[in-house]
Design an enzyme around this catalytic site. Structure first.
Site, PDB file in Angstrom:
ATOM      1  N   ARG A  17      41.472 -11.213  27.505  1.00  0.00           N
ATOM      2  CA  ARG A  17      40.707 -10.515  28.538  1.00  0.00           C
ATOM      3  C   ARG A  17      41.328  -9.132  28.743  1.00  0.00           C
ATOM      4  O   ARG A  17      42.558  -8.998  28.805  1.00  0.00           O
ATOM      5  CB  ARG A  17      40.780 -11.325  29.841  1.00  0.00           C
ATOM      6  N   HIS A  27      41.684  -6.215  31.406  1.00  0.00           N
ATOM      7  CA  HIS A  27      41.461  -5.926  32.828  1.00  0.00           C
ATOM      8  C   HIS A  27      41.996  -4.531  33.139  1.00  0.00           C
ATOM      9  O   HIS A  27      43.133  -4.205  32.824  1.00  0.00           O
ATOM     10  CB  HIS A  27      42.174  -6.961  33.701  1.00  0.00           C
ATOM     11  N   ARG A  77      39.356   3.501  36.032  1.00  0.00           N
ATOM     12  CA  ARG A  77      39.017   3.732  34.632  1.00  0.00           C
ATOM     13  C   ARG A  77      39.698   4.983  34.096  1.00  0.00           C
ATOM     14  O   ARG A  77      39.097   5.771  33.376  1.00  0.00           O
ATOM     15  CB  ARG A  77      37.511   3.829  34.460  1.00  0.00           C
ATOM     16  N   THR A 114      24.835   8.100  41.729  1.00  0.00           N
ATOM     17  CA  THR A 114      24.174   8.307  40.452  1.00  0.00           C
ATOM     18  C   THR A 114      25.164   8.111  39.326  1.00  0.00           C
ATOM     19  O   THR A 114      26.365   8.280  39.498  1.00  0.00           O
ATOM     20  CB  THR A 114      23.609   9.737  40.322  1.00  0.00           C
ATOM     21  N   ASP A 141      35.287   5.206  28.576  1.00  0.00           N
ATOM     22  CA  ASP A 141      36.377   4.239  28.534  1.00  0.00           C
ATOM     23  C   ASP A 141      36.964   4.055  27.146  1.00  0.00           C
ATOM     24  O   ASP A 141      37.621   3.072  26.866  1.00  0.00           O
ATOM     25  CB  ASP A 141      35.925   2.890  29.094  1.00  0.00           C
ATOM     26  N   ARG A 188      39.450   5.303  25.829  1.00  0.00           N
ATOM     27  CA  ARG A 188      40.911   5.173  25.819  1.00  0.00           C
ATOM     28  C   ARG A 188      41.374   3.757  26.148  1.00  0.00           C
ATOM     29  O   ARG A 188      42.364   3.291  25.624  1.00  0.00           O
ATOM     30  CB  ARG A 188      41.514   6.157  26.817  1.00  0.00           C
ATOM     31  N   THR A 229      34.346 -11.493  27.843  1.00  0.00           N
ATOM     32  CA  THR A 229      33.633 -10.323  28.362  1.00  0.00           C
ATOM     33  C   THR A 229      32.141 -10.617  28.492  1.00  0.00           C
ATOM     34  O   THR A 229      31.612 -11.493  27.807  1.00  0.00           O
ATOM     35  CB  THR A 229      33.825  -9.101  27.435  1.00  0.00           C
TER      36      THR A 229
END
Lengths: 335, 242
Positions: free
Chosen positions: B73, B75, B118, B138, B150, B152, B173
């Site tokens: 996972r 996270h 993030r 938005t 994301d 990275r 996921t």
């Protein structure tokens, strides 16, 4: 009517317009100034260049460095070699070993001129009002001219973009976002001295305290024969507190500090020119991560780029955000 | 007694590779220790990276080095959710559920990526919340604030899994795109495990909203995509897997 109108011919606007033009779009760039470059500014005093905003380019981004490398102008290898003072540089990674630094003998503005080559840039053109209708956005200038487009790019300090967006209710959203960003002013003084220009102890120094954030031995970048010229930049906090002081008062204070730092000679230039940069630096804590693009009902698109729209900060951020916005307008990126 | 992972710490002392992803991120495994938790007995492995001062960690159950089909996972750190119990996101439910599930298995990995908001930090996350409080919600504003890019996360995660010499993983996921991203960085993903949260008083609204909406799950336009995937609570249909 152009496909795309870009307001602001600083590095962000030029990088964006250049990338859009290369992809085949019909682009017009408008700038209120006399020349291109914005804060990437070089003045000439009796023919000798003086970097008036940023004093060298630095960065790590491959596309940014490649664009700098493409400039056909003489570099000053290794400048600045002599850096002194315990104060903080304007940009935290400017002197990182992984970062490359570039200064030009003819001044940093050669980079902006290089980016502007081949573009339709209208200088002395200040946009004062926007209106929206029939799937078009219209930028009206001070002189009464109107530039209409389907896509309008703002590459200005966020405060100026926000002021232009204010009359358009549909753009309240982006204004709220811009409201989270903050820029700082910088009082800048060019001081020119009679007599020979021997090397000084430092090409740039960062005093640890006082009004001055940095003192640049600008003429150390120039060819001989040259006249000794310093550029003094005041700290953001000092500049903000004293923003509305007269140029004469600021000149006296900054020269007194320069004399205390460098010796009495520095207090008595033959020429001193003070300039108030109202939006000199983006607050490092408030910058955003990416340029903003918005499609409005009716098909008009808005893009916003600039130093504030990329986390690296500085000229590199301006350039990158402009290129990235161009890719997103061109539809290469997702969203 | 030295474990099989301590050997990797030795190996990594002078590790320096070309890195992964556009940022050329390189990591080194710098320490491994026992970590008993209320969710099970794990080991924690800490990683240094060459890009910033963020210490990413792997929370490891059982033997994973050389393992195939290791349940895994990813996270992303969320201080407000993970530690403070914020209800603006589901991060704490996501984290607890993954630790419980993997804690109950023979082996598995939770990569805890120290990329608050993030990667853009707590400050921008709070600014995004502030804009939402003022009614701005938005995708574009989120992008400008750093939510949505994301790449990275996956580059660092891929290098961490490679450093642990994991053969292949089963990724826990609800976002199939994560699998593609990891595979692009050279990780073998042998399968996907849906990540379904147990219902609780705080995520009831997902089930209620489901009845009102035509879609199966809450999309990113409604909440900040802190964990880069849709939330699925027991009782909901799974999102369409494309």
């Amino acid at each position: 009517m152009a496909d795309i109108v870009v307001i602001g011919a600083g590095l962000a606007g030029l990088a964006c317009a250049g990338a859009l033009a290369r992809s085949g779009a019909d682009v017009v760039v408008l700038d209120k100034g006399r020349g291109v470059g914005g804060r990437c500014a070089t003045r000439r005093i009796e023919g000798q260049p003086v970097d008036h905003g940023l004093c060298f380019l630095h960065g790590t981004d491959a596309a940014f460095l490649a664009a700098i490398d493409a400039v056909d102008a003489e570099r000053i290898p290794g400048w600045p070699r002599l850096v002194a003072g315990r104060g903080t540089p304007c940009h935290p990674t400017a002197f990182d070993p992984s970062s490359r630094r570039v200064a030009f003998v003819d001044g940093v503005n050669v980079f902006a001129k290089h980016l502007a080559r081949g573009l339709d840039v209208r200088t002395n053109t200040k946009v004062t009002n926007l209106s929206l209708d029939d799937g078009q956005i219209h930028a009206a200038t001070e002189d009464g001219a109107v530039f209409s487009a389907h896509t309008l790019v703002f590459a200005l300090p966020v405060e100026q973009t926000s002021a232009l967006l204010a009359p358009v209710p549909a753009l309240a959203g982006p204004r709220a976002l811009l409201g989270t960003v903050c820029t700082h002013p910088c009082w800048t003084l060019i001081a020119r001295y009679d007599g020979p220009d021997d090397p000084l102890d430092a090409e740039i120094s960062y005093p640890p305290e006082g009004a001055l954030q940095l003192v640049v031995h600008d003429s150390s970048k120039r060819r001989h024969p040259r006249v000794r010229t310093l550029v003094l930049q005041a700290r953001p906090s000092w500049s903000a507190r004293n923003l509305e002081l007269s140029a004469e008062a600021v000149t006296a204070i900054l020269l007194a500090e320069a004399a205390a730092l460098l010796g009495p000679w520095a207090g008595t230039p033959s020429l001193a020119v003070a300039h108030r940069w109202r939006h000199a630096r983006v607050d490092r804590g408030t910058g955003l991560a990416a340029p903003y693009r918005l499609a409005l009902p009716g098909g008009v698109r808005i893009g916003i780029a600039g130093e504030a729209f990329d986390p690296v900060g500085g000229a590199e951020a301006a350039f990158r955000s402009g290129q990235r916005l161009a890719r997103r307008i061109g539809g290469e990126d997702r969203c | 007694m030295l474990s099989e992972l301590d050997e990797l710490v030795d190996r990594d002392r002078d590790h320096e590779c070309g890195g992964v992803g556009a940022d050329n991120v390189c990591v080194r495994l710098v320490g491994v220790a026992q970590l008993p938790t209320r969710f099970g007995h794990f080991r924690i492995a800490a990683f240094w990276n060459n890009r910033d001062g963020k210490d990413h960690v792997a929370i490891i159950k059982g033997d994973v080095r050389g393992g195939e089909d290791v349940p895994t996972r990813l996270h992303s750190e969320c201080l407000t959710g993970d530690a403070l119990g914020s209800l603006r996101c589901d991060c704490r439910d996501q984290l607890e559920s993954s630790l419980s599930k993997i804690g109950a298995l023979d082996r598995g990995i939770v990569l805890y990526l120290r990329q608050e908001g993030r990667g853009i930090g707590l400050m921008n996350k709070v600014r995004a919340y502030a804009l939402q409080d003022r009614g701005l919600d938005t995708v574009e504003a989120n992008l400008a604030l750093g939510f949505g890019d994301d790449e990275r996360d996956y580059a660092i995660a891929a290098h961490m899994l490679r450093s642990l010499e994991v053969g292949s993983i089963q990724l826990m996921t609800n976002n199939p795109n994560k699998i593609k991203q990891l595979e692009q960085f050279g990780i073998r993903v042998s399968g996907r495990l849906p990540h379904v949260l147990p219902p609780n008083p705080y995520n009831q609204f997902y089930l209620e909203t489901k009845a009102k909406r035509s879609g199966h799950y809450i999309d990113f336009g409604v909440r900040l995509p802190e964990q880069a995937e849709p939330v699925v609570v027991e009782g909901m249909d799974e999102p369409e897997v494309g």
